[in-house]
Design an enzyme around this catalytic site. Structure first.
Site, PDB file in Angstrom:
ATOM      1  N   THR A 180       0.829  -1.209   0.000  1.00  0.00           N
ATOM      2  CA  THR A 180       0.000   0.000   0.000  1.00  0.00           C
ATOM      3  C   THR A 180       0.845   1.233   0.000  1.00  0.00           C
ATOM      4  OG1 THR A 180      -1.668  -1.032   1.252  1.00  0.00           O
ATOM      5  CG2 THR A 180      -1.702   1.327   1.216  1.00  0.00           C
ATOM      6  N   GLU A 260       3.530   1.401  10.508  1.00  0.00           N
ATOM      7  CA  GLU A 260       2.761   1.824  11.685  1.00  0.00           C
ATOM      8  C   GLU A 260       3.036   0.945  12.902  1.00  0.00           C
ATOM      9  OE1 GLU A 260      -1.188   1.631  10.175  1.00  0.00           O
ATOM     10  OE2 GLU A 260      -1.143   3.650   9.364  1.00  0.00           O
ATOM     11  N   ASN A 379      -4.304   1.814  14.727  1.00  0.00           N
ATOM     12  CA  ASN A 379      -5.327   1.423  13.764  1.00  0.00           C
ATOM     13  C   ASN A 379      -6.704   1.197  14.365  1.00  0.00           C
ATOM     14  OD1 ASN A 379      -4.010   1.367  11.119  1.00  0.00           O
ATOM     15  ND2 ASN A 379      -2.583   0.057  12.228  1.00  0.00           N
TER      16      ASN A 379
END
Lengths: 384, 384
Positions: A180, A260, A379
């Protein structure tokens, strides 16, 4: 450096007001020629964002004169209105860039899925960015495409009279096919679209397609390679392809390094495979095993979880011939206990897992991250 | 109740000293007949623990007279010595259970992978357990197979003159094919091995095979169904199969409800699928999407992550016809924004995701859990 390292390109990065934070959120990259050849690779997710559907069409012509990129919104799952918004973005860029036409302008977006973009801010932003285009604008462009990225990502390689440079963004939803991200690569080498396409696909197959931070494939992945021909040099294919691959590899590693919540970068090398496909399948299975990712986070050389991940694949192997090393200590030999696990030093950010299938001579490397409480926190609160 | 709810069975659960904590870690279940028919389903992981390899052989005969189960160690990836240890366990049980032979005694183990079992504690434990066999021993047996389970799991269904009962353990490494777990079901119905096998496979396909807590498939999954015939009743197949399915469904739900670190149980129903296989594939893809699992943890009805998960499958669908409901609010319609996401109330443990592929009339339900910091903590420190 970034996308303006190669001659023939200008770029800008501005805050258009798409992000509520006021941070930069709109980038413009322009190919001033003389050539405007291009190649692109896009997400293999069947749910594709509007800008991906648009840019795929643009790339079919093999010409890209400019790219508009925005963060702060993915423009994915936004229906016909979303596609019209992407189209309007390209039209606006054509309007403010003399000599350009919308059908040759690629668009890329990143951010939350399922929200329409604030076009009342984005379209004026395109005009503002066009007014700030500069041969030194590459860094600003790279900064403007960040979402949860903590740093902007750029890379450059110099050839013999030509240059390949680029920028990338991506920190979550990182998985093969592609990872991504948005990536724009530029070169002043004098190459046509088919040559660029081959070099780009050869590179992405071995770089972006082989990182898997969290197993989640995006709706917006876009990798573009634009050639201006401004160096006047036609490089040998192998030298050019190698430079593109090196830039992609550099950027891919930066993506993994900034994933992340991650505390570890995990290099998974599968060796002794009967085929490269087997090696990649096993590598991805290991990369996506949440229990193993937790263990690595806890600096626990839990090779049993590696074996249980290998066991879910269809690759050629015999369970009692598998060998696994963690940071070069062969803690699993012939499917059972090997060297003392206490010998494994896992204090550093990079962790190397080597899985030997003992079934052939093929291999592959997949890069992954650990699974951390920070990933969960980031998230579970992302859209709120 | 548990495995001794049905007539003809005795069981025991003791602390043999396999676990350093001193908690119960060894269970024995004995079928006292008159019949000793059995069926079994095992992990589809190709890396199988020694007791799985052993018990698969035992089940080929269609007769199981007793089952020895231990927690505190999986006896997986332990090579020839591990298999010898399983064999010795069955031999020891045959020695202390008059009239039994080792070839009809199944063995199941659960715990850490890659460690040999402490046979100096396990073998005396088998003898101790044999001395404590009781028609009321089912609860103790269920307690003795716990690992990270916070509660023991049992279920019972009554038929017309016959009973199906059982116990399960499992809290992590829960994924289809089968979910990671040990399960022993018993019945006093008078059925032969082929009938048991059909009922068991029909049940597990729709229950244990459709839970996916963390996407990680175990090396040790074992589900056994033992029939004593002690009721003297030969039930109609459909009634019996329904009872087995209900017990399995009950236990499967208990596994999801006790999954490591989970704060939500997620019921994923895929409807409008062109085939049941499509529905299951899409359900599993949603169940395994870490970003979505984090969002659910954060009580964020992030339907974009549902669509991005669907998009990675090969199922029949058109992206612009997909609909998604979260807790019955259709937040995504025709691939785009639907009802106001603020209408979704996610305060309760159970979360229902409905994904409509708008491509047919088939459906499937998959149960999953959210991804939490507690899961990370529990699994990054598990073996240390």
């Amino acid at each position: 450096m970034s996308v303006t390292a190669a001659k023939g390109f200008t770029a800008a990065g501005i805050a258009a007001g798409i992000k509520e934070s006021g941070n930069p959120d709109l980038a413009l990259v322009v190919n001033n020629g003389p050539r405007r050849a291009a190649a692109g690779v896009f997400t293999s997710n069947r749910v594709k964002a509007a800008p991906v559907l648009w840019s795929e069409q643009v790339l079919k012509g093999g010409v890209v004169s400019a790219v508009v990129l925005n963060s702060g919104g993915a423009n994915a799952c936004t229906g016909p209105q979303g596609f019209q918004d992407t189209h309007a973005t390209a039209e606006k860029a054509a309007e403010v860039l003399p000599g350009h036409s919308a059908g040759e302008i690629a668009v890329a977006s990143t951010g939350l899925i399922g929200l329409l973009l604030p076009m009342d801010k984005l379209l004026p932003g395109v005009e503002t960015a066009a007014g700030q285009l500069s041969e030194h604008g590459g860094e600003k462009a790279a900064i403007a495409i960040k979402t949860t990225d903590t740093v902007h990502k750029t890379a450059v390689r110099e050839g013999d009279g030509w240059t390949v440079g680029g920028m990338a963004k991506g920190a979550g939803m990182l998985a093969p096919g592609l990872a991504t991200m948005l990536v724009v690569l530029t070169t002043d080498a004098d190459l046509d679209a088919p040559g660029l396409d081959k070099a780009l696909r050869d590179a992405t197959r071995l770089t972006f397609d082989r990182i898997d931070s969290d197993g989640c494939m995006s709706t917006n992945d876009t990798v573009l390679l634009l050639a201006s021909g401004a160096s006047g040099v036609v490089p040998a294919y192998e030298a050019f392809a190698a430079a593109v691959r090196e830039v992609c590899d550099d950027l891919a590693r930066q993506l993994i390094g900034d994933a992340e919540g991650a505390s570890k970068d995990i290099r998974i090398e599968v060796i002794g495979a009967a085929s490269e496909d087997d090696a990649v399948e096993v590598g991805r299975s290991i990369a996506r095993n949440n229990l193993l990712k937790c263990a690595i986070h806890g600096e626990d050389p839990n090779w049993g979880r590696v074996l249980s991940a290998i066991g879910t694949t269809a690759a050629v192997f015999e369970p009692d011939r598998l060998n696994v090393a963690i940071n070069d200590i062969w803690v699993c030999k012939n499917g059972g206990v090997g060297a003392d696990r206490d010998l494994v030093d896992m204090r550093f950010r990079e962790v190397r897992i080597t899985a030997d299938l003992a079934a052939g001579s093929q291999s592959a490397v997949i890069w992954a991250n650990d699974l951390t409480a920070d990933y969960v926190h980031e998230n579970s609160a992302y859209s709120s």
